[in-house]
Design a protein around this motif. Structure first.
Motif, PDB file in Angstrom:
ATOM      1  N   ARG A 125       4.175   5.729  -5.468  1.00 49.31           N
ATOM      2  CA  ARG A 125       4.183   5.785  -6.934  1.00 49.31           C
ATOM      3  C   ARG A 125       3.112   6.741  -7.445  1.00 49.31           C
ATOM      4  NH1 ARG A 125       5.445   0.108  -9.672  1.00 49.31           N
ATOM      5  NH2 ARG A 125       6.115   1.551 -11.286  1.00 49.31           N
ATOM      6  N   GLN A 126       1.948   6.723  -6.797  1.00 52.30           N
ATOM      7  CA  GLN A 126       0.851   7.596  -7.221  1.00 52.30           C
ATOM      8  C   GLN A 126       1.179   9.069  -7.004  1.00 52.30           C
ATOM      9  OE1 GLN A 126      -2.499   5.993  -5.063  1.00 52.30           O
ATOM     10  NE2 GLN A 126      -3.006   4.569  -6.708  1.00 52.30           N
ATOM     11  N   THR A 127       2.039   9.349  -6.035  1.00 50.12           N
ATOM     12  CA  THR A 127       2.417  10.749  -5.788  1.00 50.12           C
ATOM     13  C   THR A 127       3.638  11.160  -6.589  1.00 50.12           C
ATOM     14  OG1 THR A 127       3.703  10.121  -3.834  1.00 50.12           O
ATOM     15  CG2 THR A 127       1.419  10.805  -3.467  1.00 50.12           C
ATOM     16  N   GLY A 128       4.133  10.246  -7.426  1.00 53.90           N
ATOM     17  CA  GLY A 128       5.206  10.597  -8.337  1.00 53.90           C
ATOM     18  C   GLY A 128       6.615  10.419  -7.814  1.00 53.90           C
TER      19      GLY A 128
ATOM     20  N   THR B 120       2.426   1.738  -3.439  1.00 49.20           N
ATOM     21  CA  THR B 120       1.403   2.247  -4.355  1.00 49.20           C
ATOM     22  C   THR B 120       1.178   3.740  -4.138  1.00 49.20           C
ATOM     23  OG1 THR B 120       0.309   0.101  -4.467  1.00 49.20           O
ATOM     24  CG2 THR B 120      -1.023   2.018  -5.047  1.00 49.20           C
ATOM     25  N   ALA B 121       1.075   4.164  -2.888  1.00 48.10           N
ATOM     26  CA  ALA B 121       0.874   5.588  -2.584  1.00 48.10           C
ATOM     27  C   ALA B 121       2.068   6.420  -3.047  1.00 48.10           C
ATOM     28  CB  ALA B 121       0.650   5.778  -1.082  1.00 48.10           C
TER      29      ALA B 121
ATOM     30  N   GLN C 212       0.833  -1.212   0.000  1.00 48.19           N
ATOM     31  CA  GLN C 212       0.000   0.000   0.000  1.00 48.19           C
ATOM     32  C   GLN C 212       0.862   1.254   0.000  1.00 48.19           C
ATOM     33  OE1 GLN C 212      -2.538  -0.530   3.416  1.00 48.19           O
ATOM     34  NE2 GLN C 212      -4.078  -1.642   2.252  1.00 48.19           N
TER      35      GLN C 212
END
Length: 127
Positions: free
Chosen positions: A105-108, A102-103, A99
């Motif tokens: 990666r989602q924030t760049g 994933t977070a 998790q």
């Protein structure tokens, strides 16, 4: 007997799942001992203010995972060995890390930035 004193309900997650996770994390952390007595379904239902069927569903899942043993008319007991606790600990941590990745990666964040952040936070925690 487990009191569920530290149990806090969260919105967005079914309560029966939260109960299962509470027991899993307690076993993984070593705060719930092998052989600990679970509260009866009715007692826990009243304590948490939820439907008894919700507690029944959680207990059934815990039984299916082999983490509690229940007998008709008798108390339910937590049951595990050191190997099971270690497997559970690793599994829970893997879920948490997934998790987090994933977070990130989602924030760049790049892999290097993410690892730097984890290392910095690890060192702050040690201090």
């Amino acid at each position: 007997m487990l009191t569920f004193d530290g149990f806090q309900m969260q919105s967005g997650i079914p309560i029966y799942i939260q109960i299962v996770q509470y027991i899993q994390r307690g076993i993984a952390a070593g705060t719930i001992a092998d052989g600990a007595e679970m509260p009866s379904r009715r007692v826990l239902s009243a304590r948490l203010g939820v439907n008894p069927n919700t507690i029944q569903k959680a207990y059934r899942l815990l039984e299916d995972e082999g983490l509690i043993v229940s007998h008709a008319g008798a108390k339910s007991l937590v049951t595990y060995d050191a190997a099971a606790a270690d497997r559970l600990r690793r599994s829970l941590l893997a879920q948490d890390v997934k998790q987090l990745v994933t977070a990130m990666r989602q924030t760049g964040l790049s892999k290097e930035e993410a690892l730097d952040l984890v290392e910095r936070l690890w060192e702050e925690e040690e201090a």
